[in-house]
Write an enzyme that holds these catalytic residues in place. Structure first.
Site, short mmCIF file in Angstrom:
data_model
loop_
_atom_site.label_atom_id
_atom_site.label_comp_id
_atom_site.label_asym_id
_atom_site.label_seq_id
_atom_site.Cartn_x
_atom_site.Cartn_y
_atom_site.Cartn_z
N TYR A 1 12.84 -2.47 5.32
CA TYR A 1 13.16 -3.86 5.70
C TYR A 1 14.65 -4.03 6.00
O TYR A 1 15.03 -4.88 6.78
CB TYR A 1 12.79 -4.83 4.56
CG TYR A 1 11.37 -5.33 4.57
CD1 TYR A 1 10.29 -4.46 4.64
CD2 TYR A 1 11.11 -6.69 4.49
CE1 TYR A 1 9.00 -4.94 4.63
CE2 TYR A 1 9.81 -7.18 4.46
CZ TYR A 1 8.76 -6.30 4.54
OH TYR A 1 7.48 -6.78 4.52
N LYS B 1 4.58 7.80 -0.34
CA LYS B 1 3.96 8.66 0.70
C LYS B 1 4.75 9.95 0.74
O LYS B 1 5.27 10.37 1.77
CB LYS B 1 3.98 7.90 2.04
CG LYS B 1 3.20 8.55 3.16
CD LYS B 1 1.69 8.54 2.98
CE LYS B 1 1.03 9.36 4.07
NZ LYS B 1 -0.43 9.55 3.85
N ASP C 1 -1.98 5.44 0.97
CA ASP C 1 -3.30 5.30 1.60
C ASP C 1 -4.39 5.35 0.54
O ASP C 1 -5.33 4.55 0.54
CB ASP C 1 -3.50 6.35 2.71
CG ASP C 1 -3.14 7.77 2.28
OD1 ASP C 1 -2.56 7.95 1.19
OD2 ASP C 1 -3.44 8.72 3.05
N ASP D 1 4.54 -4.92 0.15
CA ASP D 1 4.14 -6.05 1.00
C ASP D 1 2.66 -5.91 1.36
O ASP D 1 1.88 -6.85 1.23
CB ASP D 1 5.00 -6.07 2.27
CG ASP D 1 4.61 -7.20 3.20
OD1 ASP D 1 4.47 -8.34 2.71
OD2 ASP D 1 4.40 -6.95 4.40
N ASP E 1 -0.91 -8.09 -0.46
CA ASP E 1 -1.90 -8.92 0.27
C ASP E 1 -3.30 -8.41 -0.01
O ASP E 1 -4.24 -9.18 -0.23
CB ASP E 1 -1.65 -8.87 1.78
CG ASP E 1 -0.72 -9.96 2.26
OD1 ASP E 1 0.20 -10.32 1.51
OD2 ASP E 1 -0.91 -10.47 3.39
C1 IPM Z 1 6.02 -11.62 1.76
C2 IPM Z 1 6.10 -11.96 3.22
C3 IPM Z 1 7.49 -11.62 3.73
C4 IPM Z 1 7.71 -10.14 3.53
C5 IPM Z 1 7.76 -12.02 5.19
C6 IPM Z 1 7.46 -13.47 5.46
C7 IPM Z 1 9.18 -11.69 5.61
O1 IPM Z 1 5.10 -11.32 3.94
O2 IPM Z 1 6.80 -12.18 0.97
O3 IPM Z 1 5.18 -10.80 1.39
O4 IPM Z 1 7.30 -9.33 4.38
O5 IPM Z 1 8.29 -9.78 2.51
MN MN Z 2 3.70 -10.20 2.71
#
Ligand code: IPM
Ligand code: MN
Length: 357
Positions: free
Chosen positions: A142, A192, A224, A248, A252
């Site tokens: 990032y 990885k 993975d 990240d 999710d």
């Molecule tokens: C998160 C979000 C952020 C990230 C984005 C909005 C920059 O997806 O906090 O997970 O990738 O960290």
């Molecule tokens: Mn995110």
């Protein structure tokens, strides 16, 4: 009466709606627990860009630095996608994380009994899910340099750099150890390293640091495989320690185990200084302004703020219990609805939660 100053950044999309609920809830909690919480609202994200031409204005960053904690809703909208990268709301978020040195991002994922049916996976797979993703937040790909576009070639090229130094890996490992020691003492470090040098350094450093704590049992997993295991048998994870990009993606994925990303809070922390508490979900522009968003991830973030940021454990527990009660009674926002559950709007579920506080 204990006095706190928090900064509220309601941002974009559904941000203002879920922030409205959070404000009301915080006011009621303050009253009930005899707290004096001053809420300072600042512009951040797309809305700050509209007014000041930058998503993270200095005034906002300065207020955040001076606060006891920052509560953030969400930022972003497709309409900003064509802006220069540094002007986009997401870049503002990265700037805030970096300005406050928030290297540790904590994302707890816990199955609530009342929501077992809301998961897309089978009950017996998800019923014991109780894990925490510890994600490194201000390094890795990032922020790595060099990065950019090369346009003077025949075919356009672009590149980023995934880079960590051992000190960055050490400090996030220390956080994971601290958290694991309050839980089942298991850390699964995700990398990885079969392909990437940076992951080899990650793996070696994590092993080096964790081996100093005899209570910790460490395992390593390629990213993975970790994605697969999180779907196959998520109940076996305790603390997942990983880098910025992998964290990240996996957070999710982990969020969906529990039914909806609308339920997942997070805390971004430093060793001292204010933390930022924000839901894991985005700004959901497609449903913004319709009063149908789920405010619970932001409320759970507010609860983490009370507990970790302000040390107000009782108020935090009060809020968690209120949320559980409302969900147990079958009240749902649209993202969680199934069968005969009663679907409420964002403000309505907020009011139900207020009633339980
Ligand atoms: C998160 C979000 C952020 C990230 C984005 C909005 C920059 O997806 O906090 O997970 O990738 O960290
Ligand atoms: Mn995110």
């Amino acid at each position: 009466m204990k006095k706190y100053k928090i900064v509220l950044l309601s941002g974009d999309g559904i941000g203002p709606e879920i922030s409205e609920v959070s404000k009301k809830v915080l006011k009621k909690l303050s009253k009930n627990h005899n707290l004096d919480i001053e809420i300072i609202e600042e512009l951040f994200g797309g809305i700050a860009y509209e007014k000041y031409g930058t998503p993270a204005p200095d005034k906002t960053l300065d207020q955040c630095k001076k606060s006891d904690a920052v509560l953030l809703a969400c930022v972003g909208d497709i309409k900003y996608d064509s802006l220069a990268r540094e002007l986009r709301p997401e870049s503002g978020l990265l700037k805030l994380r970096s300005a406050l040195n928030l290297f540790a991002n904590i994302r707890p994922v816990k199955m609530r009994k009342s929501l077992l049916d809301a998961s897309t996976l089978k009950k017996e797979i998800v019923e014991h899910v109780d894990l925490i993703v510890v994600r490194e937040l201000i390094g890795g790909i990032y922020f790595g340099k060099p990065r950019g576009h090369i346009t003077n070639t025949k075919i356009p090229k672009a590149f980023n750099t995934m880079v960590y130094d051992a000190a960055e890996i050490e400090r996030i490992t220390e956080i994971a150890i601290k958290i694991a020691n309050q839980r089942n003492k298991k850390i699964c470090s995700v990398d990885k390293s079969n392909v990437l040098e940076v992951s080899q350094l990650w793996r070696d450093t994590v092993l080096n640091i964790t081996s100093k704590d005899k209570n910790i049992s460490l395992s390593n997993m390629y990213v993975d495989n970790a994605a697969m295991q999180l779907i196959r048998d998520p109940g076996k994870f305790d603390v997942i320690l990983t880098s910025n990009l992998f964290g990240d993606i996996l957070s999710d994925l982990a969020a969906m185990l529990t039914g909806s990303i609308g339920m997942l809070p997070s805390a971004s922390l430093n060793n001292d200084g204010p933390g930022v508490f924000e839901p894991v979900h985005g700004s959901a522009p497609d449903i913004a302004g319709k009063n149908i968003a789920n405010p619970i991830a932001m409320l759970l973030s507010a609860s983490m703020m009370l507990k970790i940021g302000l040390n107000e454990e009782e108020a935090s527990e009060n809020l968690e219990t209120a949320i559980d009660k409302v969900l147990s009674k079958g009240f749902r926002t649209a993202d969680l609805a199934y069968g005969s559950s009663e679907v409420l709007s964002c403000s309505e579920i907020g009011d139900k939660i207020m009633d339980e506080i």
